[in-house]
Design a protein around this motif. Structure first.
Motif, short mmCIF file in Angstrom:
data_model
loop_
_atom_site.label_atom_id
_atom_site.label_comp_id
_atom_site.label_asym_id
_atom_site.label_seq_id
_atom_site.Cartn_x
_atom_site.Cartn_y
_atom_site.Cartn_z
N ASP A 85 0.84 -1.19 0.00
CA ASP A 85 0.00 0.00 0.00
C ASP A 85 0.88 1.24 0.00
O ASP A 85 1.01 1.95 1.01
N ARG A 88 -0.55 4.66 1.45
CA ARG A 88 -0.74 4.85 2.88
C ARG A 88 0.55 4.70 3.69
O ARG A 88 0.64 5.21 4.80
N ARG A 396 -12.31 -4.80 6.26
CA ARG A 396 -11.16 -4.36 5.46
C ARG A 396 -11.33 -2.91 5.03
O ARG A 396 -10.39 -2.11 5.10
N LEU A 400 -8.95 0.38 6.00
CA LEU A 400 -8.36 1.32 5.04
C LEU A 400 -8.77 2.76 5.36
O LEU A 400 -7.96 3.69 5.21
N TRP A 405 -3.63 -1.01 6.75
CA TRP A 405 -3.94 -2.12 5.87
C TRP A 405 -3.43 -3.45 6.42
O TRP A 405 -3.86 -4.51 6.00
#
Length: 443
Positions: A85, A88, A396, A400, A405
């Motif tokens: 990710d 992030r 999930r 986020l 994550w």
């Protein structure tokens, strides 16, 4: 248990064996002594990685305390297959580093933005110029301070003191450092490597300190207090009046196993309601976990388990069908009550990470179900119910939204944090939430 499952179980046993680790260390030390080499520690640095803002000064402190030769290497950003990710990760890394900096009284404050790319490139050129003269770690510290403050004058002063290499030379140095890191088996910056083992981040440094002290490498002749001791939960108690502690576990996460019993105990001590929000494992969410990443995580989880006094290493990997079966039963158990959900989650995690139980078989899953005090017939019927899938997906999406994550993650009040080794932050936040309650009672 099928032959493939058995073989994988044996591989995990060998990988995490303390005896194997000790033999490897003994061989490395014997070779070092035979060749007359120093205790050589490799440090992998990337200027724009906030983790390195702590690791560079800590590595310098390591050199002051231990008779080591520190080799600094520049590395490129993590490859796509180990960075699930990238959008992030930078923000999370800054916030996490700032929390550790406060814990260890180190100079880093999250500026709320990424460092300037031109300043970061210049920092790399300055460090490259210092690689050959023994000043690289000091150059890393000086450029890091200037970089995160966006201090052009400070960066210019660093260039005046350490020099500044050409862009091509910097690219070659970065390429060489990245290749060495990959060859040795890691994937990130802010890492230290010594004789076959990795130490990633400030809160793993104490393992290296202990190892070097055991080899008699400390300069003062005695072992000083750790530069960065493991942040322990204070184990206080208070009343949060039923505040919610959201817990995001994955059945295939060894770190989830290390965290769950402590997380539930933490919630109970602070009168908080532990809300289990299970998610699918990263690899079952199309997020890559390549072999080198998985190997590091298993070895790191083993030493963390030893520190925490938890059994670990007799692993029967629940990837795929075993996890799906486990989540179906977990959903069923949670419908029976909070206590039943907790009991099955703990039973499953201990079974697959410490007892080698094959949750993909009826025999293995039944053992985990009945140990949790659940009825096997009802649990077996629950395997046909796919309602857990929508819940896992909703969890999930919620994760986020929190800017996270990975697992295990925790959310309560103003805190959203990732990692079994960040439960001390959860305790700090619960303590903060309990303070108004205590004030109201005193008034």
């Amino acid at each position: 248990m099928g032959i493939r499952v058995w073989l994988r179980r044996e591989v995990y046993r060998a990988l995490t064996s303390p005896h194997r680790r000790e033999r490897r260390r003994q061989r490395a030390e014997a070779k070092r002594q035979r060749l007359g080499e120093p205790h050589r520690v490799h440090y992998f640095h990337r200027p724009e990685d906030p983790v390195c803002a702590l690791m560079a000064p800590l590595a310098a402190g390591l050199c002051e305390r231990f008779d080591i030769e520190l080799e600094v290497h520049l590395v490129a950003p993590p490859a796509a297959d180990v960075n699930p990710d990238p959008a992030r990760l930078p923000g999370h890394a800054r916030r996490d580093t700032a929390a550790l900096a406060r814990r260890y009284d180190l100079p880093f404050t999250d500026p709320g933005h990424e460092p300037d790319t031109e300043l970061a490139a210049r920092a790399a050129r300055i460090i490259t110029a210092a690689l050959g003269n023994g000043d690289a770690i000091q150059a890393a510290i000086a450029t890091g301070e200037a970089l995160w403050r966006r201090d052009d004058a400070g960066m210019t002063a660093a260039a005046a003191g350490f020099g500044e290499a050409k862009t091509k030379a910097t690219a070659l140095a970065t390429q060489s450092g990245t290749a060495l890191r990959d060859q040795l088996g890691h994937f990130q910056s802010g890492t230290l490597y010594y004789a076959g083992e990795w130490y990633w981040g400030a809160d793993r440094l104490h393992y290296l300190e202990t190892r070097l002290a055991g080899l008699g490498a400390n300069r003062a002749g005695e072992t000083p207090a750790s530069l960065a001791p493991p942040p322990l939960e204070i184990r206080k108690s208070g009343d949060c009046n039923g505040a919610v502690l959201e817990i995001y576990p994955s059945l295939r996460s060894p770190y989830t196993y290390l965290a769950m019993e402590r997380a539930f105990a933490l919630a109970d001590r602070w009168n908080a309601r532990a809300e289990i929000r299970f998610v699918l494992p990263m690899v079952m969410r199309s997020l890559p976990v390549p072999r080198r990443k998985g190997v590091y995580f298993m070895l790191d989880a083993k030493r963390e388990a030893e520190r925490l006094g938890l059994p670990f290493g007799d692993v029967c990997d629940p990837l795929g069908r075993p996890t799906e079966r486990g989540l179906a039963v977990l959903h069923h158990a949670m419908q029976q009550g909070e206590a039943q959900g907790r009991a099955f989650l703990l039973s499953f995690l201990r079974g697959v990470w410490a007892e080698g139980v094959d949750a993909g078989s009826d025999l293995g899953l039944r053992r985990l179900v009945e140990r949790a005090g659940l009825d096997w017939s009802a649990a077996r019927a629950a395997l046909e119910d796919d309602a857990w899938r929508e819940i896992a997906e909703a969890n999930r999406e919620r994760l986020l939204e929190l800017g996270l994550w990975g697992v295990p993650s925790f959310h309560t009040g103003e805190l959203a944090v990732w990692g079994q080794d960040r439960l001390w932050q959860v305790e700090d936040e619960l303590s903060r939430q309990a303070e108004p309650q205590a004030m109201e009672q005193r008034q």
